[in-house]
Design a protein around this motif. Structure first.
Motif, PDB file in Angstrom:
ATOM      1  N   GLY A  93       0.853  -1.219  -0.057  1.00  0.00           N
ATOM      2  CA  GLY A  93       0.011  -0.143   0.020  1.00  0.00           C
ATOM      3  C   GLY A  93       1.013   1.306   0.081  1.00  0.00           C
ATOM      4  N   HIS A 123       0.134  13.802   4.956  1.00  0.00           N
ATOM      5  CA  HIS A 123      -0.807  12.644   5.691  1.00  0.00           C
ATOM      6  C   HIS A 123       0.438  12.054   6.481  1.00  0.00           C
ATOM      7  CE1 HIS A 123      -2.022   8.477   6.085  1.00  0.00           C
ATOM      8  NE2 HIS A 123      -3.272   8.893   5.935  1.00  0.00           N
ATOM      9  N   ASP A 200       3.642  11.665  -2.762  1.00  0.00           N
ATOM     10  CA  ASP A 200       2.777  11.042  -2.312  1.00  0.00           C
ATOM     11  C   ASP A 200       1.229  11.009  -3.143  1.00  0.00           C
ATOM     12  OD1 ASP A 200       0.364   9.914  -0.943  1.00  0.00           O
ATOM     13  OD2 ASP A 200       0.996  10.676   0.899  1.00  0.00           O
ATOM     14  N   GLN A 203      -4.029  10.404  -3.342  1.00  0.00           N
ATOM     15  CA  GLN A 203      -5.374  10.942  -3.617  1.00  0.00           C
ATOM     16  C   GLN A 203      -5.420  11.445  -5.102  1.00  0.00           C
ATOM     17  OE1 GLN A 203      -8.014  10.708  -1.625  1.00  0.00           O
ATOM     18  NE2 GLN A 203      -6.689  10.163   0.346  1.00  0.00           N
ATOM     19  N   SER A 223      -1.795   3.634  -3.422  1.00  0.00           N
ATOM     20  CA  SER A 223      -2.588   2.388  -2.984  1.00  0.00           C
ATOM     21  C   SER A 223      -3.329   1.609  -4.114  1.00  0.00           C
ATOM     22  CB  SER A 223      -3.439   2.314  -1.753  1.00  0.00           C
ATOM     23  OG  SER A 223      -2.538   2.883  -0.769  1.00  0.00           O
ATOM     24  N   HIS A 225      -6.115   0.204  -3.338  1.00  0.00           N
ATOM     25  CA  HIS A 225      -7.605   0.371  -2.510  1.00  0.00           C
ATOM     26  C   HIS A 225      -8.334   1.755  -2.863  1.00  0.00           C
ATOM     27  CE1 HIS A 225      -7.165   2.560   1.152  1.00  0.00           C
ATOM     28  NE2 HIS A 225      -5.912   2.284   1.137  1.00  0.00           N
ATOM     29  N   ARG A 359     -16.408  10.765   6.121  1.00  0.00           N
ATOM     30  CA  ARG A 359     -15.393  10.465   6.958  1.00  0.00           C
ATOM     31  C   ARG A 359     -15.378  11.787   7.993  1.00  0.00           C
ATOM     32  NH1 ARG A 359      -8.931   9.045   7.187  1.00  0.00           N
ATOM     33  NH2 ARG A 359      -8.654   8.714   9.406  1.00  0.00           N
ATOM     34  N   ARG A 379     -15.755  15.170   6.463  1.00  0.00           N
ATOM     35  CA  ARG A 379     -15.208  15.201   5.015  1.00  0.00           C
ATOM     36  C   ARG A 379     -15.877  14.340   4.155  1.00  0.00           C
ATOM     37  NH1 ARG A 379      -9.721  12.003   3.769  1.00  0.00           N
ATOM     38  NH2 ARG A 379     -11.324  10.430   3.707  1.00  0.00           N
TER      39      ARG A 379
HETATM   40  N1  C6P Z   1      -5.867   8.451   3.534  1.00  0.00           N
HETATM   41  C1  C6P Z   1      -8.098   8.874   4.049  1.00  0.00           C
HETATM   42  O1  C6P Z   1      -9.089   8.610   4.688  1.00  0.00           O
HETATM   43  P1  C6P Z   1      -2.881   4.004   2.808  1.00  0.00           P
HETATM   44  O2  C6P Z   1      -3.643   3.882   4.133  1.00  0.00           O
HETATM   45  O3  C6P Z   1      -1.425   3.400   2.985  1.00  0.00           O
HETATM   46  O4  C6P Z   1      -3.554   3.008   1.804  1.00  0.00           O
HETATM   47  O5  C6P Z   1      -2.519   5.187   2.361  1.00  0.00           O
HETATM   48  C2  C6P Z   1      -2.172   6.446   3.067  1.00  0.00           C
HETATM   49  C3  C6P Z   1      -2.101   7.514   2.784  1.00  0.00           C
HETATM   50  C4  C6P Z   1      -1.209   8.299   2.133  1.00  0.00           C
HETATM   51  N2  C6P Z   1      -1.164   9.493   1.574  1.00  0.00           N
HETATM   52  C5  C6P Z   1      -2.473  10.187   1.725  1.00  0.00           C
HETATM   53  C6  C6P Z   1      -2.382  11.306   1.128  1.00  0.00           C
HETATM   54  C7  C6P Z   1      -3.610   9.556   2.134  1.00  0.00           C
HETATM   55  O6  C6P Z   1      -4.914  10.211   2.011  1.00  0.00           O
HETATM   56  C8  C6P Z   1      -3.309   8.090   2.568  1.00  0.00           C
HETATM   57  C9  C6P Z   1      -4.690   7.479   3.119  1.00  0.00           C
HETATM   58  C10 C6P Z   1      -6.926   7.819   4.021  1.00  0.00           C
HETATM   59  O7  C6P Z   1      -7.740   9.882   3.985  1.00  0.00           O
HETATM   60  C11 C6P Z   1      -6.867   7.090   5.179  1.00  0.00           C
HETATM   61  S1  C6P Z   1      -6.216   8.066   6.576  1.00  0.00           S
END
Ligand code: C6P
Length: 407
Positions: A93, A123, A200, A203, A223, A225, A359, A379
């Motif tokens: 991920g 994040h 990163d 999003q 990621s 997902h 959320r 959000r």
């Molecule tokens: N943000 C949200 O609700 P993972 O959890 O490894 O798939 O992604 C982490 C991550 C990293 N960078 C950014 C900018 C993200 O938004 C996220 C995951 C989710 O905003 C869960 S906190």
């Protein structure tokens, strides 16, 4: 406004279910996207008909599985315009991808006094790994501030850059505010001082066309997902000449050429960074999700979500006592807000009673919350399957909650 844009809700089985007789209105795609039937079915079929280990077996089942597994690498390289499939590393991920860069690149290159530049609106996944390598290496972290709209202050960024800057790590889109950061310009400036750029893309990857070479990203993390694929898979794109010089992240099977108790010789990238049996079926599912994204079209998704963002921004702005948090001129489909006198968690819980999923919390971006002087926000975040009527329901739900509190 152009209408009706995309009509793809029907591709997503869960979006056709109800809660207490009310249709599910899913506005939490920034946390995780829903899955189209093509992805669910492909994974199910693969388990039933073709499942086997990859890159190890000599039998046909394993050969077929390996082809599908490596096929995803090619699809992902295409999606982001990587120069070669060898620049695509499978992870579990986005969080693991960012940890991989921080540990492997950081452990190889960072020295005491080197500077790591992050933005104030990252994040936690793009903050904490850098703090860990900072403490291991003696490097220093500096942060780029943002204005009251959530836009990074580029003049401040320029002032932070110097020959001491070794890495700039920034999100393409902020998950709490929706700001689209000027990554291309930021990368250009970082490269002028010889720094490496880590983006990163959690999003952005499923919301706009991403071209890592055009952006000038040396690393790009995301990621599966959040892009209609399954959980348990992620990608780190890395420029090959950098990957070649980096120490491994984890040790184990597949990342080696030869092991004795005295000495181990390493594989070349990307395999050097892929220790252990991977998420085989998840990677296969990710490949199908990439096909789905390409079929729907990133340009169509971007246009659809942008129109919805404008529609939703107008609707929410008209609600007295509602404050949008994150009002950048360049924004992706994320609507963070606060309501006078009502806690975000109450908003989330009460909207759920209307079948609306949003959320509430700090969104793993506590420094962002601190910048805006709030502990948390509500959000609503958009996906290509959302419609104007989803946003109408959100606005009606918010007004109903206000009525309950202010009666
Ligand atoms: N943000 C949200 O609700 P993972 O959890 O490894 O798939 O992604 C982490 C991550 C990293 N960078 C950014 C900018 C993200 O938004 C996220 C995951 C989710 O905003 C869960 S906190």
């Amino acid at each position: 406004m152009s209408k009706p844009y995309l009509d793809i809700k029907k591709n997503f089985p869960v979006l056709n279910r109800t809660f207490d007789g009310k249709p599910l209105i899913y506005l939490d795609t920034a946390a995780t996207s829903q899955k189209p039937a093509v992805v669910i079915d492909a994974m199910d079929r693969f388990y039933r008909e073709s499942y086997g280990t990859v890159r190890r077996g000599v039998y046909r089942l394993s050969e077929k599985a390996t082809q599908a597994y490596e096929g995803t690498r090619h699809k992902v390289a295409n999606l982001i315009n990587a120069a070669s499939d060898r620049e695509i590393i499978y992870t579990r991920g986005c969080t693991e991808s960012l940890n991989l860069v921080a540990y492997s690149w950081g452990r190889t290159f960072l020295k005491p006094g080197d500077e790591i530049i992050l933005s104030q609106i990252e994040h936690h996944a793009n903050i904490v790994p850098w703090q860990i390598v900072r403490d291991m290496s003696g490097a220093v972290i500096k942060t780029i501030p943002c204005d009251d709209h959530g836009q990074l202050l580029l003049d401040e960024y320029r002032k932070l850059l110097s020959p001491k800057t070794k890495v700039v790590a920034v999100n393409h889109v902020s998950n709490a505010l929706g700001t689209i950061n000027p990554v291309k310009e930021m990368a250009r400036l970082a490269h002028e001082v010889g720094a490496v750029v880590v983006v990163d893309g959690a999003q952005s990857i499923s919301h706009m066309r991403v071209d890592v070479q055009d952006l000038g990203a040396d690393f790009y993390a995301f990621s599966s997902h959040k892009m209609f694929g399954p959980t348990g898979a992620g990608i780190l794109y890395g420029r090959y000449d950098l990957l070649e010089k980096m120490l491994p992240f984890q040790g184990g099977g597949d990342m080696i050429r030869q092991v004795t108790f005295e000495r181990t010789t390493l594989q070349v990238p990307p395999h050097r960074f892929e220790a252990g049996t991977p998420s085989i079926v998840e990677v296969l599912g990710l490949g199908v999700a990439v096909d789905y994204l390409q079929t729907v079209g990133l340009e169509n998704i971007e246009a659809h979500e942008h129109a919805l963002l404008e529609y939703g921004t107008k609707l929410l702005s008209e609600i007295p006592g509602l404050h949008l948090i994150g009002t950048a001129a360049k924004k992706s489909g994320i609507l963070g807000f606060a309501l006078d006198g009502i806690h975000p968690h109450d908003i989330g819980t009460l909207l759920d009673m209307e079948g609306i999923a949003i959320r509430a919390g700090h969104h793993c971006a506590q420094p962002t919350m601190e910048r805006f002087g709030v502990p948390a926000t509500a959000r609503a975040s958009l996906g290509p399957y959302n419609t104007e009527s989803d946003l109408d329901a959100l606005a009606a739900g918010i007004r109903k909650i206000q009525g309950m509190f202010h009666h």
